[in-house]
Design a protein around this motif. Structure first.
Motif, PDB file in Angstrom:
ATOM      1  N   GLY A  62       0.838  -1.197   0.000  1.00 11.82           N
ATOM      2  CA  GLY A  62       0.000   0.000   0.000  1.00 11.82           C
ATOM      3  C   GLY A  62       0.873   1.248   0.000  1.00 11.82           C
ATOM      4  N   ALA A  63       0.729   2.094  -1.021  1.00 16.29           N
ATOM      5  CA  ALA A  63       1.695   3.168  -1.250  1.00 16.29           C
ATOM      6  C   ALA A  63       1.709   4.207  -0.126  1.00 16.29           C
ATOM      7  CB  ALA A  63       1.418   3.853  -2.577  1.00 16.29           C
ATOM      8  N   GLU A  64       0.578   4.377   0.558  1.00 12.11           N
ATOM      9  CA  GLU A  64       0.572   5.400   1.616  1.00 12.11           C
ATOM     10  C   GLU A  64       1.181   4.856   2.905  1.00 12.11           C
ATOM     11  OE1 GLU A  64      -2.251   8.785   3.562  1.00 12.11           O
ATOM     12  OE2 GLU A  64      -3.194   7.168   2.461  1.00 12.11           O
ATOM     13  N   ARG A  65       0.773   3.613   3.252  1.00  7.06           N
ATOM     14  CA  ARG A  65       1.243   3.048   4.515  1.00  7.06           C
ATOM     15  C   ARG A  65       2.732   2.733   4.452  1.00  7.06           C
ATOM     16  NH1 ARG A  65       2.025  -1.694   6.914  1.00  7.06           N
ATOM     17  NH2 ARG A  65       1.650  -2.840   5.002  1.00  7.06           N
ATOM     18  N   VAL A  66       3.175   2.281   3.282  1.00  3.94           N
ATOM     19  CA  VAL A  66       4.574   1.889   3.150  1.00  3.94           C
ATOM     20  C   VAL A  66       5.286   2.822   2.185  1.00  3.94           C
ATOM     21  CG1 VAL A  66       6.168   0.028   2.567  1.00  3.94           C
ATOM     22  CG2 VAL A  66       4.002  -0.521   3.665  1.00  3.94           C
ATOM     23  N   TYR A  67       5.938   3.818   2.753  1.00  5.79           N
ATOM     24  CA  TYR A  67       6.725   4.757   1.971  1.00  5.79           C
ATOM     25  C   TYR A  67       8.072   4.925   2.653  1.00  5.79           C
ATOM     26  CZ  TYR A  67       8.454   8.740  -0.465  1.00  5.79           C
ATOM     27  OH  TYR A  67       9.264   9.546  -1.223  1.00  5.79           O
ATOM     28  N   PRO A  68       9.233   4.896   2.012  1.00  7.92           N
ATOM     29  CA  PRO A  68       9.420   4.686   0.577  1.00  7.92           C
ATOM     30  C   PRO A  68       8.820   3.358   0.107  1.00  7.92           C
ATOM     31  CG  PRO A  68      11.512   5.172   1.675  1.00  7.92           C
ATOM     32  CD  PRO A  68      10.511   4.983   2.737  1.00  7.92           C
ATOM     33  N   GLN A  69       8.535   3.348  -1.168  1.00  6.10           N
ATOM     34  CA  GLN A  69       7.886   2.198  -1.765  1.00  6.10           C
ATOM     35  C   GLN A  69       8.748   0.927  -1.604  1.00  6.10           C
ATOM     36  OE1 GLN A  69       7.614   2.133  -6.094  1.00  6.10           O
ATOM     37  NE2 GLN A  69       5.405   1.973  -5.876  1.00  6.10           N
ATOM     38  N   VAL A  70       8.072  -0.160  -1.268  1.00  6.35           N
ATOM     39  CA  VAL A  70       8.749  -1.445  -1.153  1.00  6.35           C
ATOM     40  C   VAL A  70       8.064  -2.400  -2.113  1.00  6.35           C
ATOM     41  CG1 VAL A  70       9.223  -3.411   0.356  1.00  6.35           C
ATOM     42  CG2 VAL A  70       9.371  -1.086   1.266  1.00  6.35           C
ATOM     43  N   MET A  71       8.846  -2.996  -2.978  1.00  4.03           N
ATOM     44  CA  MET A  71       8.255  -3.960  -3.901  1.00  4.03           C
ATOM     45  C   MET A  71       8.186  -5.305  -3.200  1.00  4.03           C
ATOM     46  SD  MET A  71       7.674  -1.824  -6.096  1.00  4.03           S
ATOM     47  CE  MET A  71       7.058  -2.630  -7.569  1.00  4.03           C
ATOM     48  N   ARG A  72       7.146  -6.044  -3.530  1.00  9.73           N
ATOM     49  CA  ARG A  72       6.917  -7.275  -2.797  1.00  9.73           C
ATOM     50  C   ARG A  72       6.235  -8.284  -3.696  1.00  9.73           C
ATOM     51  NH1 ARG A  72       2.259  -7.126   0.451  1.00  9.73           N
ATOM     52  NH2 ARG A  72       1.500  -6.741  -1.645  1.00  9.73           N
ATOM     53  N   PHE A  73       6.582  -9.545  -3.548  1.00  9.19           N
ATOM     54  CA  PHE A  73       5.894 -10.595  -4.273  1.00  9.19           C
ATOM     55  C   PHE A  73       5.358 -11.575  -3.241  1.00  9.19           C
ATOM     56  CE2 PHE A  73       4.915 -14.146  -6.873  1.00  9.19           C
ATOM     57  CZ  PHE A  73       4.600 -13.603  -8.116  1.00  9.19           C
ATOM     58  N   ASP A  95      -6.225 -17.841  -1.398  1.00  5.39           N
ATOM     59  CA  ASP A  95      -6.921 -18.876  -2.181  1.00  5.39           C
ATOM     60  C   ASP A  95      -6.768 -18.605  -3.673  1.00  5.39           C
ATOM     61  OD1 ASP A  95      -7.756 -20.098   0.102  1.00  5.39           O
ATOM     62  OD2 ASP A  95      -9.794 -19.304   0.065  1.00  5.39           O
ATOM     63  N   ALA A  96      -6.866 -17.328  -4.028  1.00  9.28           N
ATOM     64  CA  ALA A  96      -6.832 -16.966  -5.447  1.00  9.28           C
ATOM     65  C   ALA A  96      -5.438 -17.097  -6.035  1.00  9.28           C
ATOM     66  CB  ALA A  96      -7.338 -15.532  -5.622  1.00  9.28           C
ATOM     67  N   SER A  97      -4.410 -16.997  -5.180  1.00 12.01           N
ATOM     68  CA  SER A  97      -3.051 -16.887  -5.727  1.00 12.01           C
ATOM     69  C   SER A  97      -2.357 -18.234  -5.914  1.00 12.01           C
ATOM     70  CB  SER A  97      -2.208 -16.001  -4.819  1.00 12.01           C
ATOM     71  OG  SER A  97      -2.040 -16.629  -3.568  1.00 12.01           O
ATOM     72  N   GLY A  98      -2.665 -19.223  -5.095  1.00 11.26           N
ATOM     73  CA  GLY A  98      -1.918 -20.489  -5.175  1.00 11.26           C
ATOM     74  C   GLY A  98      -0.536 -20.330  -4.580  1.00 11.26           C
ATOM     75  N   GLU A  99       0.288 -21.361  -4.733  1.00  5.86           N
ATOM     76  CA  GLU A  99       1.627 -21.338  -4.136  1.00  5.86           C
ATOM     77  C   GLU A  99       2.516 -20.346  -4.875  1.00  5.86           C
ATOM     78  OE1 GLU A  99       2.372 -22.912  -1.436  1.00  5.86           O
ATOM     79  OE2 GLU A  99       1.317 -24.830  -1.353  1.00  5.86           O
ATOM     80  N   ILE A 100       3.137 -19.473  -4.132  1.00  2.61           N
ATOM     81  CA  ILE A 100       3.942 -18.405  -4.704  1.00  2.61           C
ATOM     82  C   ILE A 100       5.082 -18.950  -5.580  1.00  2.61           C
ATOM     83  CG2 ILE A 100       5.119 -18.276  -2.475  1.00  2.61           C
ATOM     84  CD1 ILE A 100       5.826 -15.464  -2.951  1.00  2.61           C
ATOM     85  N   TRP A 101       5.715 -20.049  -5.125  1.00  2.00           N
ATOM     86  CA  TRP A 101       6.869 -20.571  -5.878  1.00  2.00           C
ATOM     87  C   TRP A 101       6.417 -21.186  -7.191  1.00  2.00           C
ATOM     88  CZ3 TRP A 101       7.102 -26.019  -6.268  1.00  2.00           C
ATOM     89  CH2 TRP A 101       6.230 -26.715  -5.422  1.00  2.00           C
ATOM     90  N   GLY A 105       7.249 -20.151 -11.241  1.00  2.00           N
ATOM     91  CA  GLY A 105       7.850 -21.179 -12.089  1.00  2.00           C
ATOM     92  C   GLY A 105       9.093 -21.794 -11.460  1.00  2.00           C
ATOM     93  N   MET A 106       9.150 -21.802 -10.119  1.00  2.00           N
ATOM     94  CA  MET A 106      10.316 -22.392  -9.454  1.00  2.00           C
ATOM     95  C   MET A 106      10.158 -23.906  -9.398  1.00  2.00           C
ATOM     96  SD  MET A 106      10.917 -19.751  -6.342  1.00  2.00           S
ATOM     97  CE  MET A 106      11.356 -18.053  -6.712  1.00  2.00           C
ATOM     98  N   ALA A 107      11.303 -24.576  -9.456  1.00  2.00           N
ATOM     99  CA  ALA A 107      11.295 -26.043  -9.493  1.00  2.00           C
ATOM    100  C   ALA A 107      11.044 -26.633  -8.108  1.00  2.00           C
ATOM    101  CB  ALA A 107      12.626 -26.539 -10.046  1.00  2.00           C
ATOM    102  N   TYR A 108      11.250 -25.847  -7.078  1.00  2.00           N
ATOM    103  CA  TYR A 108      11.078 -26.363  -5.708  1.00  2.00           C
ATOM    104  C   TYR A 108      10.553 -25.229  -4.825  1.00  2.00           C
ATOM    105  CZ  TYR A 108      15.351 -23.813  -4.665  1.00  2.00           C
ATOM    106  OH  TYR A 108      16.272 -22.810  -4.508  1.00  2.00           O
ATOM    107  N   ASP A 109      10.135 -25.589  -3.631  1.00  2.00           N
ATOM    108  CA  ASP A 109       9.570 -24.609  -2.701  1.00  2.00           C
ATOM    109  C   ASP A 109      10.686 -24.057  -1.798  1.00  2.00           C
ATOM    110  OD1 ASP A 109       8.360 -23.246  -0.663  1.00  2.00           O
ATOM    111  OD2 ASP A 109       6.902 -24.811  -0.178  1.00  2.00           O
ATOM    112  N   PRO A 110      11.142 -22.834  -2.046  1.00  2.00           N
ATOM    113  CA  PRO A 110      12.268 -22.305  -1.263  1.00  2.00           C
ATOM    114  C   PRO A 110      11.892 -22.078   0.207  1.00  2.00           C
ATOM    115  CG  PRO A 110      11.337 -20.572  -2.636  1.00  2.00           C
ATOM    116  CD  PRO A 110      10.653 -21.847  -3.032  1.00  2.00           C
ATOM    117  N   PHE A 111      10.599 -21.849   0.469  1.00  2.00           N
ATOM    118  CA  PHE A 111      10.185 -21.637   1.860  1.00  2.00           C
ATOM    119  C   PHE A 111      10.312 -22.939   2.651  1.00  2.00           C
ATOM    120  CE2 PHE A 111       7.976 -18.544  -0.788  1.00  2.00           C
ATOM    121  CZ  PHE A 111       8.403 -17.368  -0.198  1.00  2.00           C
ATOM    122  N   ALA A 112       9.980 -24.050   1.985  1.00  2.00           N
ATOM    123  CA  ALA A 112      10.116 -25.360   2.647  1.00  2.00           C
ATOM    124  C   ALA A 112      11.588 -25.649   2.950  1.00  2.00           C
ATOM    125  CB  ALA A 112       9.518 -26.453   1.764  1.00  2.00           C
TER     126      ALA A 112
END
Ligand SMILES: O=C(O)CCC(=O)C(=O)O
Ligand SMILES: [Fe+2]
Length: 267
Positions: A62-73, A95-101, A105-112
């Motif tokens: 959110g551009a107002e709450r988080v300034y300077p801007q921080v990009m995030r995935f 629910d809408a997004s599914g697994e981020i990795w 297009g990652m071959a494995y789950d880096p969080f795991a």
């Protein structure tokens, strides 16, 4: 009369080659403010992750709450907090997004992989936390090239009741650095815990505080190195300095220590 050097020997960053059970206990007990593990992943694992990420479109907080801007995935609880509760929007987005990795297009789950290595010496595996039985997002990728304002992270204060289905006795922030800038980008931690009077220093509509909030508190500073993990106590005020020269990209999640000694994570 000379000035007295005032240094708290327990306010320090501990370096170790892998996370040991005692390191986690020391962080929880306040015998250090952060634990740093260089080479937590190999250079080729890091390169693979960055390759997938460069194809990803980072979104902005959110551009107002988080300034300077921080990009995030990836989805984070901080963007879905309404009146000290986690809004349903978090679960809808998850629910809408599914697994981020998989999205990347990652071959494995880096969080795991991170959870497994973080927990290698612990009595119980590190698991993704749940709320009402639903698993949180395992983590996010963040790019705070302009830095993070002075702030603290503390689910006890940000959310009413228990955010996760457990009794947490400590909270940590996990940061795995993937791409680091040549200039700046330091993480600074101050030996100052939030107190009510600090609200006077809060920046309008922001997660952050004016730097005077930390007053004369002593600080430690660490410069990120790629492949390294910094696990810190985010209840202390901390900030990230603006950077230049290359993108500052990290994988991150929150970690809670439960009253049974288990680590649970959330993004
Ligand atoms: O990127 C960092 O070094 C720290 C980011 C941060 O604010 C956190 O992990 O809570
Ligand atoms: Fe933070």
């Amino acid at each position: 009369m000379g000035t007295t050097a005032s240094h708290d020997p327990l306010f320090r960053v501990v370096n170790t080659d892998s996370f040991r059970r005692g390191d986690i206990a020391d962080l929880a007990a306040g015998r250090c403010v952060a634990v740093k593990v260089p080479g937590f992943i190999s250079q080729s694992e890091c390169d693979d992750l960055l390759k997938s990420l460069t194809q990803a479109e980072f979104e902005s907080y959110g551009a107002e709450r988080v300034y300077p801007q921080v990009m995030r995935f990836g989805i984070a609880v901080s963007d879905f907090r309404k009146a000290n509760r986690l809004s349903d929007g978090y679960w809808d987005a998850l629910d809408a997004s599914g697994e981020i990795w998989q999205q990347l297009g990652m071959a494995y789950d880096p969080f795991a992989v991170c959870r497994e290595r973080l927990g290698a010496d612990l009595p119980a595996p590190v698991e993704v936390g749940t709320a009402g039985g639903r698993a949180f997002n395992p983590g996010v990728f963040r790019e705070p090239n302009g830095g993070f304002q002075v702030h603290f992270d503390d689910a006890r204060r940000e959310f009413d009741g228990d955010l996760v289905d457990a009794h947490l006795v400590a909270q940590f922030a996990f940061n795995l650095y993937l791409s680091v800038p040549s200039l700046g980008g330091e993480t600074v931690m101050w030996r100052h815990l939030w107190e009510p009077a600090d609200e006077e220093y809060r920046l309008p509509n922001s997660y952050g505080y004016a730097e005077d909030v930390v007053r004369e508190a002593e600080s430690v500073e660490t410069k990120p190195v790629s492949c390294e993990v910094l696990l810190l106590n985010p209840r202390y005020f901390h900030a990230v300095r603006p950077s230049r020269g290359a993108r500052r990209i990290s994988l991150g999640f929150s970690v809670g220590l439960t009253d049974t000694g288990q680590l649970l994570t959330w993004g």
